[in-house]
Design an enzyme around this catalytic site. Structure first.
Site, short mmCIF file in Angstrom:
data_model
loop_
_atom_site.label_atom_id
_atom_site.label_comp_id
_atom_site.label_asym_id
_atom_site.label_seq_id
_atom_site.Cartn_x
_atom_site.Cartn_y
_atom_site.Cartn_z
N HIS A 129 -5.76 1.62 -4.37
CA HIS A 129 -4.88 1.13 -3.31
C HIS A 129 -4.43 -0.29 -3.62
CE1 HIS A 129 -8.20 -1.03 -0.78
NE2 HIS A 129 -8.59 -0.93 -2.03
N CYS A 184 0.81 -1.22 0.00
CA CYS A 184 0.00 0.00 0.00
C CYS A 184 0.85 1.27 0.00
CB CYS A 184 -0.97 -0.01 1.18
SG CYS A 184 -0.21 0.11 2.82
N HIS A 204 -2.59 1.21 6.75
CA HIS A 204 -2.93 1.14 5.33
C HIS A 204 -3.12 2.55 4.79
CE1 HIS A 204 -4.28 -0.73 1.66
NE2 HIS A 204 -5.42 -0.05 1.69
#
Length: 333
Positions: A309, A250, A297
């Site tokens: 993402h 990420c 994240h």
């Protein structure tokens, strides 16, 4: 920082995952697809935090190595001056030996002056050479003392960071085992959903599809370059610790997206959050970063309440709704 609490959390996750995968005993019904999915989501959140810790320690190691290299480079000119001072001193000693002693040689230089002006010039020159050598020696000694202290501190930091990295590397197999178990859980959930759909004669729901419809969002400026880069990576596999060109995690995706726009970000979600300007949800614009899961994240906003993402190892870089996970905050590079 990697700590015992994180270790305990990951162990608990591993136990929970293993418990769900194991055949159900007669006293308990098999978990429902929803329960399995909840465990998958929980496990992935835990794994994300470990991945971001791994990325951070790698970044810290690189910074420490750079600092050590810079420190070594700073000492080079001082060492050169010190070598030159020693060479001058050696030359004076040799000449003094050849002419019968340093004091006699100095006296002959002084007495050989043809006038009072020449006398004082020669005395001043000798004093200046002596002062210069003393200054070089003092500067080198001071710098060397500081250098040694800084180098010891950096070496200790480097050793601690290497130990931390080794711990994370040791746990890599455990993390990958957890991910494999999550994948198995997902397959069971899919099979259960298909069986239920077949029984009800309905289309089975699909999971982790990479639905990225339409053309890339039209965004101007640096943010447009970041969004365009992220958009072009759709469909590429998630790999933890990766930052392209073929795989991403990420923070690796958001780092490289903004690098394409000329902005440097660390390869770590928490460090990215610390570096960007914090904004509210109402201020979100395409290119802004959206942070989740207690900074475990991060994704890049593309407008229309959507992000791009790299979610986890079970899927690929893709477009998702902004509320895909527990929101932490928003930032603008």
């Amino acid at each position: 920082m990697f700590n015992g609490r994180t270790t305990l959390r990951s162990v608990v996750v591993g136990v929970a995952v293993a418990a769900l995968i194991a055949p159900a005993c007669a006293a308990h019904a098999d978990p429902s697809p929803e329960e399995i999915q909840a465990q998958i989501d929980k496990g992935n959140n835990e794994v994300e935090l470990i991945v971001e810790q791994y990325n951070k320690v790698n970044g810290d190691l690189a910074a420490t190595q750079t600092a050590l290299t810079s420190l070594e480079a700073d000492l080079v000119p001082l060492q050169s001056r010190m070598d030159a001072a020693h060479a001058d001193a050696d030359s004076v000693a040799v000449n003094a030996y050849k002419t019968g002693g340093g004091n006699l040689r100095t006296m002959s230089l002084v007495l050989g002056a043809g006038s009072s002006d020449a006398f004082f010039d020669r005395v001043g020159t000798l004093e200046q050479i002596s002062r210069s050598q003393q200054q070089d020696l003092a500067a080198y000694t001071s710098a060397k003392t500081t250098f040694d202290a800084q180098k010891q501190r950096l070496n200790e930091t480097l050793a601690a960071q290497n130990r931390q990295k080794a711990e994370l590397e040791t746990r890599k197999k455990q993390i990958e085992g957890d991910i494999a178990r999550l994948d198995e859980m997902q397959r069971k959930a899919d099979a259960a959903a298909k069986a239920a759909a077949a029984a009800a004669k309905k289309p089975a729901p699909t999971t982790n599809t990479n639905t990225n419809p339409g053309a890339p969002p039209k965004v101007n400026g640096a943010a447009g370059k970041a969004v365009a880069y992220a958009w072009a990576q759709r469909g590429k596999q998630y790999v933890w610790g990766a930052a392209g060109p073929d795989t991403f995690d990420c923070s690796g995706l958001t780092m490289m997206a903004w690098k394409a726009a000329g902005v440097t970000l660390p390869h770590n979600a928490a460090q990215q959050y610390a570096k960007v300007r914090h904004i509210s949800r109402s201020q979100l614009q395409p290119g802004d970063l959206v942070f989740y899961n207690n900074l475990g994240h991060v994704g890049i906003y593309i407008g229309d309440n959507q992000i791009i993402h790299a979610p986890n190892s079970r899927t690929v870089v893709k477009v998702s709704p902004i509320d895909i996970d527990t929101l932490y905050g928003y930032g603008r590079p």
